[in-house]
Design a protein around this motif. Structure first.
Motif, PDB file in Angstrom:
ATOM      1  N   LEU A  84       0.819  -1.209   0.000  1.00  0.00           N
ATOM      2  CA  LEU A  84       0.000   0.000   0.000  1.00  0.00           C
ATOM      3  C   LEU A  84       0.857   1.266   0.000  1.00  0.00           C
ATOM      4  O   LEU A  84       0.539   2.242  -0.680  1.00  0.00           O
TER       5      LEU A  84
ATOM      6  N   ILE B 136       1.590   7.578  -5.998  1.00  0.00           N
ATOM      7  CA  ILE B 136       0.822   7.672  -7.241  1.00  0.00           C
ATOM      8  C   ILE B 136      -0.516   8.332  -6.968  1.00  0.00           C
ATOM      9  O   ILE B 136      -0.965   9.189  -7.730  1.00  0.00           O
ATOM     10  N   ARG B 137      -1.147   7.964  -5.890  1.00  0.00           N
ATOM     11  CA  ARG B 137      -2.424   8.590  -5.530  1.00  0.00           C
ATOM     12  C   ARG B 137      -2.242  10.073  -5.235  1.00  0.00           C
ATOM     13  O   ARG B 137      -3.093  10.887  -5.561  1.00  0.00           O
ATOM     14  N   ASP B 138      -1.130  10.417  -4.607  1.00  0.00           N
ATOM     15  CA  ASP B 138      -0.863  11.823  -4.321  1.00  0.00           C
ATOM     16  C   ASP B 138      -0.674  12.617  -5.608  1.00  0.00           C
ATOM     17  O   ASP B 138      -1.097  13.763  -5.699  1.00  0.00           O
TER      18      ASP B 138
ATOM     19  N   GLU C 186      -6.608  17.575 -10.060  1.00  0.00           N
ATOM     20  CA  GLU C 186      -7.924  17.950  -9.552  1.00  0.00           C
ATOM     21  C   GLU C 186      -8.053  19.462  -9.368  1.00  0.00           C
ATOM     22  O   GLU C 186      -8.775  19.931  -8.503  1.00  0.00           O
TER      23      GLU C 186
ATOM     24  N   THR D  94      -2.099  12.079  -8.453  1.00  0.00           N
ATOM     25  CA  THR D  94      -3.377  12.286  -9.132  1.00  0.00           C
ATOM     26  C   THR D  94      -4.096  13.514  -8.592  1.00  0.00           C
ATOM     27  O   THR D  94      -4.905  14.111  -9.295  1.00  0.00           O
ATOM     28  N   LYS D  95      -3.805  13.920  -7.369  1.00  0.00           N
ATOM     29  CA  LYS D  95      -4.433  15.115  -6.801  1.00  0.00           C
ATOM     30  C   LYS D  95      -4.017  16.377  -7.549  1.00  0.00           C
ATOM     31  O   LYS D  95      -4.716  17.376  -7.535  1.00  0.00           O
TER      32      LYS D  95
ATOM     33  N   LEU E  56       1.808   2.545  -3.461  1.00  0.00           N
ATOM     34  CA  LEU E  56       0.777   3.178  -4.272  1.00  0.00           C
ATOM     35  C   LEU E  56       0.457   4.600  -3.826  1.00  0.00           C
ATOM     36  O   LEU E  56      -0.072   5.388  -4.603  1.00  0.00           O
ATOM     37  N   GLN E  57       0.771   4.942  -2.605  1.00  0.00           N
ATOM     38  CA  GLN E  57       0.403   6.261  -2.079  1.00  0.00           C
ATOM     39  C   GLN E  57       0.997   7.418  -2.882  1.00  0.00           C
ATOM     40  O   GLN E  57       0.284   8.381  -3.171  1.00  0.00           O
TER      41      GLN E  57
END
Length: 61
Positions: free
Chosen positions: A9, A15-17, A23, A19-20, A12-13
């Protein structure tokens, strides 16, 4: 399987950050910027809805 997911996990964090970053409401940000530039030049600011609508049209939003 859940054990494996929790182990990775943290990978992946980031990558998720990232994507912000996508936005961002570009039309709203540009509208605020234009209002500040017009204010600095002494020009009257447009109505809040009109400025955003014009920028949204220019940006194809």
């Amino acid at each position: 399987m859940e054990d494996v997911e929790s182990r990775f996990l943290h990978l992946l964090q980031p990558i998720r950050d990232l994507t912000k970053n996508w936005e961002v409401d570009v039309a709203a940000q540009l509208g605020e910027y234009l209002e500040e530039v017009r204010w600095a030049r002494g020009a009257p600011a447009p109505a809040p809805q009109r400025g955003g609508a014009v920028l949204a049209g220019l940006c194809g939003v």
